[in-house]
Enzyme design. Structure first.
Site, PDB file in Angstrom:
ATOM      1  N   HIS A  84       0.849  -1.189   0.000  1.00 36.05           N
ATOM      2  CA  HIS A  84       0.000   0.000   0.000  1.00 36.05           C
ATOM      3  C   HIS A  84       0.883   1.237   0.000  1.00 36.05           C
ATOM      4  O   HIS A  84       1.868   1.312   0.733  1.00 36.05           O
ATOM      5  CB  HIS A  84      -0.909   0.034   1.233  1.00 36.05           C
ATOM      6  CG  HIS A  84      -1.743   1.286   1.307  1.00 36.05           C
ATOM      7  ND1 HIS A  84      -2.946   1.394   0.652  1.00 36.05           N
ATOM      8  CD2 HIS A  84      -1.528   2.484   1.930  1.00 36.05           C
ATOM      9  CE1 HIS A  84      -3.450   2.601   0.868  1.00 36.05           C
ATOM     10  NE2 HIS A  84      -2.617   3.279   1.637  1.00 36.05           N
ATOM     11  N   ASP A 163     -15.857   0.814   5.982  1.00 32.65           N
ATOM     12  CA  ASP A 163     -14.871   1.808   5.557  1.00 32.65           C
ATOM     13  C   ASP A 163     -15.419   2.713   4.459  1.00 32.65           C
ATOM     14  O   ASP A 163     -15.123   3.909   4.437  1.00 32.65           O
ATOM     15  CB  ASP A 163     -13.589   1.123   5.073  1.00 32.65           C
ATOM     16  CG  ASP A 163     -12.533   2.128   4.655  1.00 32.65           C
ATOM     17  OD1 ASP A 163     -12.061   2.876   5.533  1.00 32.65           O
ATOM     18  OD2 ASP A 163     -12.201   2.194   3.452  1.00 32.65           O
ATOM     19  N   ARG A 170     -15.729  11.070   6.303  1.00 30.62           N
ATOM     20  CA  ARG A 170     -14.450  11.715   6.635  1.00 30.62           C
ATOM     21  C   ARG A 170     -14.110  12.784   5.616  1.00 30.62           C
ATOM     22  O   ARG A 170     -13.665  13.883   5.960  1.00 30.62           O
ATOM     23  CB  ARG A 170     -13.326  10.675   6.676  1.00 30.62           C
ATOM     24  CG  ARG A 170     -13.286   9.811   7.923  1.00 30.62           C
ATOM     25  CD  ARG A 170     -12.309   8.660   7.750  1.00 30.62           C
ATOM     26  NE  ARG A 170     -10.953   9.117   7.540  1.00 30.62           N
ATOM     27  CZ  ARG A 170      -9.994   8.389   6.972  1.00 30.62           C
ATOM     28  NH1 ARG A 170     -10.265   7.174   6.534  1.00 30.62           N
ATOM     29  NH2 ARG A 170      -8.784   8.874   6.844  1.00 30.62           N
ATOM     30  N   SER A 185      -8.531   2.531   8.505  1.00 27.01           N
ATOM     31  CA  SER A 185      -9.014   2.413   7.131  1.00 27.01           C
ATOM     32  C   SER A 185      -8.096   1.542   6.289  1.00 27.01           C
ATOM     33  O   SER A 185      -8.536   0.622   5.599  1.00 27.01           O
ATOM     34  CB  SER A 185      -9.140   3.810   6.508  1.00 27.01           C
ATOM     35  OG  SER A 185      -9.521   3.720   5.142  1.00 27.01           O
ATOM     36  N   LYS A 189      -8.708  -3.001   5.558  1.00 23.74           N
ATOM     37  CA  LYS A 189      -8.855  -3.568   4.206  1.00 23.74           C
ATOM     38  C   LYS A 189      -7.794  -4.621   3.942  1.00 23.74           C
ATOM     39  O   LYS A 189      -8.072  -5.663   3.327  1.00 23.74           O
ATOM     40  CB  LYS A 189      -8.791  -2.455   3.161  1.00 23.74           C
ATOM     41  CG  LYS A 189      -9.993  -1.520   3.178  1.00 23.74           C
ATOM     42  CD  LYS A 189     -10.064  -0.637   1.963  1.00 23.74           C
ATOM     43  CE  LYS A 189      -9.055   0.468   1.964  1.00 23.74           C
ATOM     44  NZ  LYS A 189      -9.425   1.596   2.833  1.00 23.74           N
TER      45      LYS A 189
END
Length: 450
Positions: A84, A163, A170, A185, A189
């Site tokens: 990520h 999420d 958000r 968040s 995932k």
């Protein structure tokens, strides 16, 4: 079941929420039994008061469990990995890294996102390839991983539904930049992917979410702790993000640069990130005994053509016609036979003699975003052909009047103010500047689990 107003008041007043209270909040979000105003109030209370480590861990677990949690064949145990990135300018790392890791024996169910503000989205880049389908069911993901070893897809409807709700609120309530909310968040995932190992590319600098190393390190440590708390071997790279990664920014152009990288022609900074992130994952899975061997394995997967073969197979498995995939992967590809080329191109010239000390990646990205390469709201169409090619390198000595940037655009055309901003993005100097040399080395720190 605790009453939602009581939970909001408790967090507003700076008290820690219990595991049961956090579970009640996430379940109410998932099942739609809470008002948007109450979600916003809770998120603002968390943004203002923060969360203790135990609260963040509980929020991450509950969000992960709010939907489907993927499962994999037993023979893949220890081999399922993902990466990520917190987002950058010209960040095309995933397009090279995923097939390289598959060629090294990993299974890579890479669940990616779309463009956000000035940062490009991996899914948008891939959708510039005609036929590439980023929407795959869990069953299809399993099949693609079995045959190819990697896929790059969007978040499924069943994965971490809490999420999707929380992120939308958000964004609307200016609570995106909350450390516990970011951590929950991202890691929820990844936890729902049932990963064996995860590497995080946390960027800092002018073109990143976090502008300085200290704040980026704080986020990286939070993410690493939360990931390892879920039983995922999690590490992080802290990487410099002032200019661009590679030479191309913009969806189609970044696909072209990624394909060139897979053919062994990748720019040094891009390949540094690919080899470092890949080596960390191979080390955490136990496929290599040390980082240097991991870097060698990843580089060999690229230079041998094995990663390119996996990328071609992934394209075909995700809907790209075999002839299209063959054209893109051929040694001397005419990429614009397949990929959309902008109607107009213009080159910017250097204003004088000197050394290239800096190129403001944020300025480039923000202008390109306004020209249609990104979106300002969810669902807004983008122009895959809009982008820029950097024609000079940091530290390069240049003469006055040579092209340093090629701008690709359609409608709208760049305004005079935008052209001025692009011209000002280039910084030339008379003397060698040590910072320009450092910018070639993007990786600043590597955090790995014990």
């Amino acid at each position: 079941m605790p009453l939602i107003p009581n939970l909001i008041k408790k967090k507003r007043d700076g008290e820690a929420l219990s595991d049961e209270e956090i579970a009640a909040f996430v379940q109410a979000v998932t099942h739609g039994t809470i008002q948007d105003s109450q979600i916003g109030a809770m998120l603002m209370a968390i943004w203002q008061r923060g969360m203790a480590v135990a609260e963040t861990d509980a929020l991450t677990r509950e969000m992960m469990s709010s939907g489907e949690v993927m499962s994999w064949p037993k023979e893949w145990a220890g081999l399922v990995v993902d990466k990520h990135s917190t987002g950058g300018v010209g960040d095309k790392v995933s397009l090279v890294l995923a097939p390289a890791l598959a060629a090294c024996g990993c299974k890579v169910p890479m669940i990616s996102g779309r463009s956000l503000a000035h940062t490009g989205g991996t899914l948008d880049k891939l959708e510039s390839i005609p036929g590439f389908n980023i929407q795959q069911s869990t069953h299809q993901i399993l099949e693609i991983l079995g045959s190819v070893g990697c896929c790059i897809v969007g978040q499924t409807e069943l994965l971490v539904p809490a999420d999707r709700v929380l992120y939308a609120v958000r964004d609307a309530t200016s609570t995106v930049d909350s450390l516990p909310l970011i951590t929950a968040s991202i890691i929820s995932k990844k936890g729902a992917e049932s990963l064996s190992a995860l590497i995080l590319d946390v960027k800092f600098g002018r073109g990143a979410l976090y502008k300085n190393l200290h704040d980026a390190r704080e986020l990286a440590q939070s993410l690493v702790r939360a990931g390892n708390g879920l039983g995922i071997r999690t590490g992080a790279v802290l990487s410099f993000m002032d200019t661009t990664i590679g030479r191309c920014v913009g969806n189609s152009l970044e696909v072209i640069e990624s394909l060139e990288a897979l053919k062994g022609n990748g720019p040094e900074d891009l390949m540094e990130l690919v080899s470092t992130l890949g080596a960390a994952l191979l080390l955490m899975t136990g496929l290599v005994p040390e980082l240097s061997e991991g870097r060698r394995r990843v580089s060999e997967a690229v230079t041998s053509g094995a990663a390119l073969t996996r990328f071609r197979a992934m394209m075909e498995a995700q809907g790209v016609a075999a002839e299209t995939a063959q054209t893109l992967c051929s040694p001397h590809a005419d990429y614009h036979r397949v990929l959309r080329k902008s109607i107009y191109q213009t080159e910017l010239k250097t204003p004088g003699d000197g050394l290239v000390l800096d190129v403001d990646g944020l300025a480039l990205a923000q202008v390109l975003h306004k020209l249609g390469s990104g979106r300002s709201r969810a669902g807004q169409p983008i122009n895959h052909s809009v982008g820029a090619e950097l024609l000079v390198s940091l530290g390069q000595r240049v003469r006055r009047g040579i092209p340093w940037l090629r701008l690709h655009y359609e409608d709208p055309a760049p305004s005079p103010d935008q052209m001025d901003r692009l011209h000002n993005a280039l910084v030339l100097g008379p003397d060698y500047n040590s910072q320009s040399q450092q910018a070639h080395t993007l990786v600043k720190e590597l955090l790995l689990p014990n």
